[in-house]
Design a protein around this motif. Structure first.
Motif, PDB file in Angstrom:
ATOM      1  N   LEU A 547     -11.626  13.842 -29.623  1.00  0.00           N
ATOM      2  CA  LEU A 547     -12.708  13.068 -29.017  1.00  0.00           C
ATOM      3  C   LEU A 547     -12.145  11.828 -28.335  1.00  0.00           C
ATOM      4  CD1 LEU A 547     -15.359  13.239 -31.899  1.00  0.00           C
ATOM      5  CD2 LEU A 547     -15.174  14.709 -29.895  1.00  0.00           C
ATOM      6  N   GLU A 548     -12.707  11.534 -27.177  1.00  0.00           N
ATOM      7  CA  GLU A 548     -12.234  10.376 -26.423  1.00  0.00           C
ATOM      8  C   GLU A 548     -13.325   9.335 -26.194  1.00  0.00           C
ATOM      9  OE1 GLU A 548     -10.560  11.832 -22.843  1.00  0.00           O
ATOM     10  OE2 GLU A 548      -8.829  12.790 -23.838  1.00  0.00           O
ATOM     11  N   SER A 549     -14.582   9.701 -26.469  1.00  0.00           N
ATOM     12  CA  SER A 549     -15.661   8.745 -26.199  1.00  0.00           C
ATOM     13  C   SER A 549     -16.789   8.954 -27.185  1.00  0.00           C
ATOM     14  CB  SER A 549     -16.191   8.918 -24.764  1.00  0.00           C
ATOM     15  OG  SER A 549     -16.815  10.182 -24.628  1.00  0.00           O
ATOM     16  N   LYS A 550     -17.660   7.955 -27.248  1.00  0.00           N
ATOM     17  CA  LYS A 550     -18.827   8.043 -28.122  1.00  0.00           C
ATOM     18  C   LYS A 550     -19.773   9.141 -27.646  1.00  0.00           C
ATOM     19  CE  LYS A 550     -22.579   5.238 -30.033  1.00  0.00           C
ATOM     20  NZ  LYS A 550     -23.194   3.883 -30.085  1.00  0.00           N
ATOM     21  N   VAL A 569     -13.687  26.176 -40.420  1.00  0.00           N
ATOM     22  CA  VAL A 569     -13.245  24.795 -40.603  1.00  0.00           C
ATOM     23  C   VAL A 569     -12.959  24.205 -39.232  1.00  0.00           C
ATOM     24  CG1 VAL A 569     -10.827  25.475 -40.905  1.00  0.00           C
ATOM     25  CG2 VAL A 569     -11.624  23.278 -41.822  1.00  0.00           C
ATOM     26  N   THR A 570     -13.262  22.917 -39.069  1.00  0.00           N
ATOM     27  CA  THR A 570     -12.994  22.225 -37.805  1.00  0.00           C
ATOM     28  C   THR A 570     -12.374  20.866 -38.111  1.00  0.00           C
ATOM     29  OG1 THR A 570     -14.914  23.284 -36.776  1.00  0.00           O
ATOM     30  CG2 THR A 570     -14.001  21.352 -35.676  1.00  0.00           C
ATOM     31  N   VAL A 571     -11.289  20.546 -37.392  1.00  0.00           N
ATOM     32  CA  VAL A 571     -10.634  19.246 -37.513  1.00  0.00           C
ATOM     33  C   VAL A 571     -11.020  18.411 -36.298  1.00  0.00           C
ATOM     34  CG1 VAL A 571      -8.452  18.020 -37.794  1.00  0.00           C
ATOM     35  CG2 VAL A 571      -8.710  20.328 -38.732  1.00  0.00           C
ATOM     36  N   ILE A 572     -11.599  17.241 -36.544  1.00  0.00           N
ATOM     37  CA  ILE A 572     -12.053  16.363 -35.469  1.00  0.00           C
ATOM     38  C   ILE A 572     -11.191  15.107 -35.471  1.00  0.00           C
ATOM     39  CG2 ILE A 572     -13.998  15.072 -34.523  1.00  0.00           C
ATOM     40  CD1 ILE A 572     -15.847  17.027 -35.949  1.00  0.00           C
ATOM     41  N   ARG A 573     -10.483  14.903 -34.369  1.00  0.00           N
ATOM     42  CA  ARG A 573      -9.573  13.761 -34.253  1.00  0.00           C
ATOM     43  C   ARG A 573     -10.094  12.775 -33.206  1.00  0.00           C
ATOM     44  NH1 ARG A 573      -3.987  17.257 -35.015  1.00  0.00           N
ATOM     45  NH2 ARG A 573      -4.097  17.187 -37.292  1.00  0.00           N
ATOM     46  N   GLY A 574      -9.842  11.510 -33.465  1.00  0.00           N
ATOM     47  CA  GLY A 574     -10.286  10.459 -32.541  1.00  0.00           C
ATOM     48  C   GLY A 574     -11.699  10.001 -32.779  1.00  0.00           C
ATOM     49  N   LEU A 575     -12.361  10.493 -33.838  1.00  0.00           N
ATOM     50  CA  LEU A 575     -13.750  10.114 -34.086  1.00  0.00           C
ATOM     51  C   LEU A 575     -13.862   8.635 -34.443  1.00  0.00           C
ATOM     52  CD1 LEU A 575     -16.702  11.131 -34.427  1.00  0.00           C
ATOM     53  CD2 LEU A 575     -16.172  11.464 -36.850  1.00  0.00           C
ATOM     54  N   ALA A 576     -12.964   8.143 -35.296  1.00  0.00           N
ATOM     55  CA  ALA A 576     -13.041   6.744 -35.726  1.00  0.00           C
ATOM     56  C   ALA A 576     -12.863   5.797 -34.545  1.00  0.00           C
ATOM     57  CB  ALA A 576     -11.988   6.470 -36.799  1.00  0.00           C
ATOM     58  N   ALA A 577     -11.931   6.127 -33.668  1.00  0.00           N
ATOM     59  CA  ALA A 577     -11.708   5.263 -32.498  1.00  0.00           C
ATOM     60  C   ALA A 577     -12.874   5.348 -31.529  1.00  0.00           C
ATOM     61  CB  ALA A 577     -10.409   5.677 -31.808  1.00  0.00           C
ATOM     62  N   ALA A 578     -13.424   6.564 -31.343  1.00  0.00           N
ATOM     63  CA  ALA A 578     -14.525   6.723 -30.393  1.00  0.00           C
ATOM     64  C   ALA A 578     -15.768   5.980 -30.853  1.00  0.00           C
ATOM     65  CB  ALA A 578     -14.826   8.211 -30.205  1.00  0.00           C
ATOM     66  N   LEU A 579     -16.012   5.935 -32.154  1.00  0.00           N
ATOM     67  CA  LEU A 579     -17.206   5.280 -32.689  1.00  0.00           C
ATOM     68  C   LEU A 579     -16.922   3.880 -33.217  1.00  0.00           C
ATOM     69  CD1 LEU A 579     -18.789   8.282 -34.633  1.00  0.00           C
ATOM     70  CD2 LEU A 579     -19.354   7.458 -32.337  1.00  0.00           C
TER      71      LEU A 579
END
Length: 1005
Positions: A547-550, A569-579
């Motif tokens: 993820l790159e944006s909110k 299963v799904t791995v979501i990366r960049g969520l903390a930075a995007a939000l």
């Protein structure tokens, strides 16, 4: 079916099995015939086919919990679980049996079993309490064999348990109990054996010999008795007599580890290393066979004791191999004091043993089981059967040639060997079949028995079909929807809605359970997949989204991808930075500042490589994931976390210094050393035995208190709607009360090697896990459709899939054609586990994780939840999510637009409403008052105290006998088992029928 009953009553089990199987082949809805399930379960029990026995009895309990012989079902299930080392389930069944047993005279044999189970588990104080309750009663109220066995066990635990007082007082008490037991029953060979062991430990050799002889004379001579006689002969410097006794022991039980050890010690003392080596190798094999069973049954201190013994054994084998390899055969054969092992195996044996073997062979012929053949030359490395003999920790070690007294627990095994009338029901095979069959019989051995029967009798009667055993399988499938009370609406069910719409529920007088049996068989595991996967598909890559944006984080596309059943299963990366999530609020430093005294459940584990799992001895790869539980606080665990990190830093600095020093001298040696030490979970090996560092894992830290964790909970409200803890689209937000770890946040504090064992989430809900960091976690995940095959593998390793602790061996999964997703969760990564995904996790570094569950309001999630709810009920496992209560709450607060989900919920509501009305009508008919109780906000759902099923609307309450201030809640069936007339019960009503009807009618698409 009736022919099967007839043969069963005449105790012709082979013909009974044949008739039952004929009925099973002809009747597709066999599961509606409760006497058939009971009868076939009894037959399988007779043949020691315990896995099939459990399946049939579970179907009976699920379909008809008020069956007339239900207490006998619980009794036999308790004994089966006891034999198969499922001790917790055995205790549960026995406790249930004690509660519902009406005749006081029938309680005491059951209570003896309860004490016996506590003794096997190492709960000696509880065991003594149960035993003392029995012997405190007048002799006229307790049968003599129950008294004798109880006194025997009391004597034995006083003799062996050091915490029961000083040695002198324990010794006197033990002797008193054993002698009293013999006075009551002089024909119990096990009691004589225990008395012999007692005299032997006291140094009274003559009295010990007399007791052992008495044990043999009572037709209960066992490998334990002969091994003990051999020890006495060896102590008296009579090696030939000792050899003869040891040979008798191993001929009776080829898997008797202690006898092989003592025989090896005897040969070694007589300077015959070649023969000693053969015996040590056999002892080592026996020990390996028993490792898994021992780890399930015995306490940790026994395991540590066994570790020492295994090290001694490996060391002796290595020394003897060097000695034998360096000496010529001519030298080894000179000056023999004893016959070599090949000749000793053919020595004539005492008359007592000859008679005993004759009786055993006769019993085998009567039951058409081929007797074991003699051994030619070397005794072979033994076949892998489960021995019923155990070692207690107070025996001397084998070091320096000292004798290894095999401190046998006798009846304490919980294993296959029962030596008294009371240990198993009279019609069980224990009285007339080789005891080893109890723990080793499998479907193939059962087929061999029956084939031998056909051979001896020249076939069967023309009216009897082939007796190939085929256990009944459920016809339930995923396509048919959910099972039991919550199965989806069918055409026949739609017809039943009309009485409800007319505000009038008819009662036909049948059991409340009968309605859902009209169309739904008992739940079953999904069928095994026969398609062979290519090697590359056994290790698929985990779906990963960056993820790159909110906007991307909040998009519907992300939610659709995660909830797609094709993505387990799904791995979501960049969520903390995007939000812009501040995950530092969950760091160890902030946690200590916020609430340092918060309780932490600590699991003490062994630090192992993630793809491996070794037993407590470090010799075999196993599935059992062992850990011990304790409790601490966040502040104390934070200190431990920091201490281990600092120690690791020091080790790393020393390693770098050593590497720089060695680079100028031996680059190759330095490279090897660095590689071996780089893994924090690397193990040291001594004689092929791995040793692992002990670590502590801080788990199940509750962050539900909104006052103490306000900042942390507010930060998580930034998450997209799918991942939020509280959301209208989350089923778990409508339960009506907190379920720790599911609709509340739980925190995990980890050091490298911390393991979360394999499991599916409670009731197959989806799960969210965020790694706070700073270290990584390694994940393993298997799609939901393979859970049945993993369950079978757990059963193969004698582990309960639902309640046990297991860590899969990857080679076993690949061999079973099960794909495994394996990936690294880095700091800030969110892992979404779809409904039903099987997973297990290990920390790679120092990190914290937060996790909770989510139940998307969708047909797939609801169906998965219902299936696991019914499977839990079938297995006697508690579902912590009250599905019926949840369904009614959702009907009030959630607008359902999906027709499939609507039909499933409507069916659940209709059936639960029908059951409530039927119970109310029956209570009124029997003049039993129903008291209005109501339901308060945040009131937790109630579960039956006995069977742990969810209770909706009607509660049957009684006072606890042990504490009058405590009230126990039961379901109708368990209440009637306790008292058919419901005396001493108060029936409480939580909802008015009119209110439920209003909710039902207003629930529309």
């Amino acid at each position: 079916c009736k022919l099967g009953h007839l043969h069963l009553l005449s105790e012709d089990y082979h013909k009974s099995l044949s008739a039952y199987n004929k009925y099973h082949l002809l009747e597709s809805e066999y599961w509606k015939d409760y006497p058939f399930l009971f009868g076939l379960g009894i037959v399988y029990y007779h043949f020691s086919a315990y896995s099939w026995t459990v399946k049939l009895f579970q179907q009976l309990l699920y379909n008809e919990p008020s069956f007339c012989k239900i207490n006998e079902v619980h009794c036999r299930l308790g004994l089966v679980f006891k034999v198969t080392s499922n001790l917790e389930s055995a205790v549960k069944r026995i406790l249930h049996l004690i509660q519902v047993t009406l005749k006081k005279s029938s309680i005491f044999p059951v209570r003896f079993h309860l004490g016996h189970l506590y003794e096997i588990q190492g709960k000696y104080v509880a065991a003594r309490g149960e035993y003392e309750q029995i012997i405190a009663l007048p002799a006229t109220q307790v049968k003599s064999f129950v008294q004798a066995n109880t006194l025997r066990q009391l004597g034995w635990i006083h003799h062996t348990v050091e915490s029961f007082g000083d040695a002198a007082s324990r010794s006197a008490t033990a002797l008193q109990f054993l002698q009293r037991s013999i006075e009551i029953d002089r024909n119990n060979g096990q009691t004589w054996y225990f008395l012999g062991r007692y005299y032997s430990s006291m140094g009274k050799v003559h009295d010990a010999f007399v007791s052992y002889r008495q044990s043999i004379d009572k037709s209960e001579a066992s490998a334990d008795t002969w091994c003990s006689i051999g020890v006495l002969y060896q102590e008296q410097n009579q090696p030939m007599d000792a050899l003869q006794a040891y040979i008798c022991a191993v001929q009776l039980d080829r898997n008797h580890e202690a006898a092989w050890r003592d025989l090896a010690i005897l040969y070694e003392a007589c300077q015959q290393p070649r023969d000693a080596l053969v015996c040590y190798l056999n002892a080592k094999h026996c020990a390996q066979v028993k490792n898994e069973v021992r780890s399930l049954r015995l306490a940790v201190f026994v395991q540590f004791s066994q570790n020492t013994k295994d090290e001694d054994l490996s060391r002796r084998i290595k020394l003897l191999q060097e000695q034998v390899g360096s000496s010529p055969n001519e030298h080894l054969n000179k000056g023999h004091i004893l016959p070599c092992i090949e000749d000793a195996w053919t020595l004539p044996i005492p008359a007592e043993l000859t008679q005993r073997q004759t009786r055993e062979v006769g019993a085998q012929l009567r039951h058409h089981v081929p007797a074991s053949s003699g051994v030619q030359g070397y005794p072979p490395v033994l076949q892998t059967t489960t021995s019923s003999h155990k070692l207690l920790p107070n025996g001397p070690a084998t070091e320096n040639g000292k004798l290894n007294y095999h401190h046998h627990q006798g009846a304490l095994d919980g294993g296959a060997r029962y030596n008294s009338v009371m240990d198993t029901p009279q019609d069980t095979p224990s009285s007339d079949v080789n005891p080893s069959l109890h723990t080793t019989t499998n479907p193939y051995q059962l087929q061999t028995k029956l084939t031998n029967h056909m051979h001896h009798h020249g076939g069967t009667n023309g009216s009897i079909v082939s007796i190939k055993p085929s256990p009944p399988l459920s016809h339930a499938s995923r396509s048919s929807g959910a099972d039991g009370v919550l199965s989806p609406t069918s055409a026949s069910l739609d017809q039943r809605q009309s009485p409800i719409k007319e505000k009038k529920l008819m009662c036909n007088g049948s059991s409340p359970k009968h309605l859902h049996l009209d169309k739904c068989p008992p739940p079953s595991k999904p069928p095994s997949r026969k398609q062979t996967l290519p090697k590359e598909e056994l290790s698929p890559p985990a779906p990963t989204i960056y993820l790159e944006s909110k906007k991307e984080a909040m998009s519907r596309a992300l939610a659709d991808f995660c909830t797609n059943p094709q993505n387990p299963v799904t791995v979501i990366r960049g969520l903390a930075a995007a939000l812009k999530l501040d995950l530092g609020l969950f760091s160890t430093k902030t946690l200590v500042e916020s609430n340092p005294q918060c309780t932490v459940e600590v699991r003490t584990q062994a630090q192992q490589p993630s793809e491996e799992n070794w037993d407590s001895n470090g010799t075999n790869k196993v599935w059992l994931c062992e850990s011990s539980r304790s409790y601490s606080s966040i502040a104390k665990y934070a200190q431990y976390q920091a201490m281990t990190f600092q120690e690791s830093m020091k080790v790393g600095m020393n390693r770098n210094t050593k590497r720089n020093t060695n680079q100028n001298t031996s680059g190759e040696k330095s490279s090897r050393g660095t590689s071996d030490a780089s893994d924090p979970c690397s193990s040291k090996s001594t004689s092929k035995r791995k040793t692992f560092k002990t670590i502590k894992f801080g788990t199940n830290i509750d962050l539900s208190d909104e006052k103490k964790w306000k900042l942390q909970l507010q930060e998580l409200s930034k998450l997209p709607w799918l991942f939020r803890l509280v959301s209208a689209g989350n089923m778990l937000s409508h339960v009506g009360h907190s379920i720790l770890g599911m609709n509340t946040i739980q925190l995990y504090m980890k050091v490298p090697g911390s393991r979360t064992p394999g499991h599916q989430e409670n009731n197959n809900y989806s799960a969210i896990n965020i790694n706070i960091g700073p270290g990584d976690c390694e994940w393993f995940a298997v799609p939901e459709e393979y859970w049945g095959e993993i369950c079978n593998l757990c059963e193969k390793h004698n582990i309960n899939y639902l309640s046990g602790s297991w860590w899969p061996v990857l080679e076993d999964l690949y061999h079973a054609n099960i794909p495994v997703y394996r990936f690294i969760q880095k700091p800030g990564d969110l892992v979404w586990l779809n409904a039903g995904t099987v997973h297990w996790v290990q920390a790679v570094g120092w990190c914290n994780n937060i996790a909770w569950n989510v139940g998307l309001v969708s047909p797939h999630q609801y169906q998965m939840t219902v299936e696991r709810y019914e499977w839990n009920k079938f297995c006697g496992y508690k579902s912590i999510v009250p599905i019926v209560q949840l369904t009614w709450n959702m009907a009030q607060h959630v607008r359902i637009t999906n027709p499939k989900l609507f039909n499933m919920m409507k069916t659940c509501m209709m059936r639960s409403l029908w059951q409530c009305q039927q119970m109310l009508d029956n209570l009124k008919k029997n003049n039993i008052d129903v008291i209005w109780h109501g339901r308060t906000d945040e009131e937790h759902s109630h579960y039956c105290e006995t069977c742990e099923v969810e209770l909706f609307n009607l509660l049957f309450v009684r006072r606890s006998e042990s504490n009058l201030q405590t009230h126990l809640v039961h379901c109708l069936n368990c209440a009637r088992n306790l008292n058919p007339d419901l005396e001493n019960f108060v029936v409480l009503n939580q909802y008015h029928t009119d209110e439920l009807m209003r909710i039902y009618d207003s629930f529309t698409l």
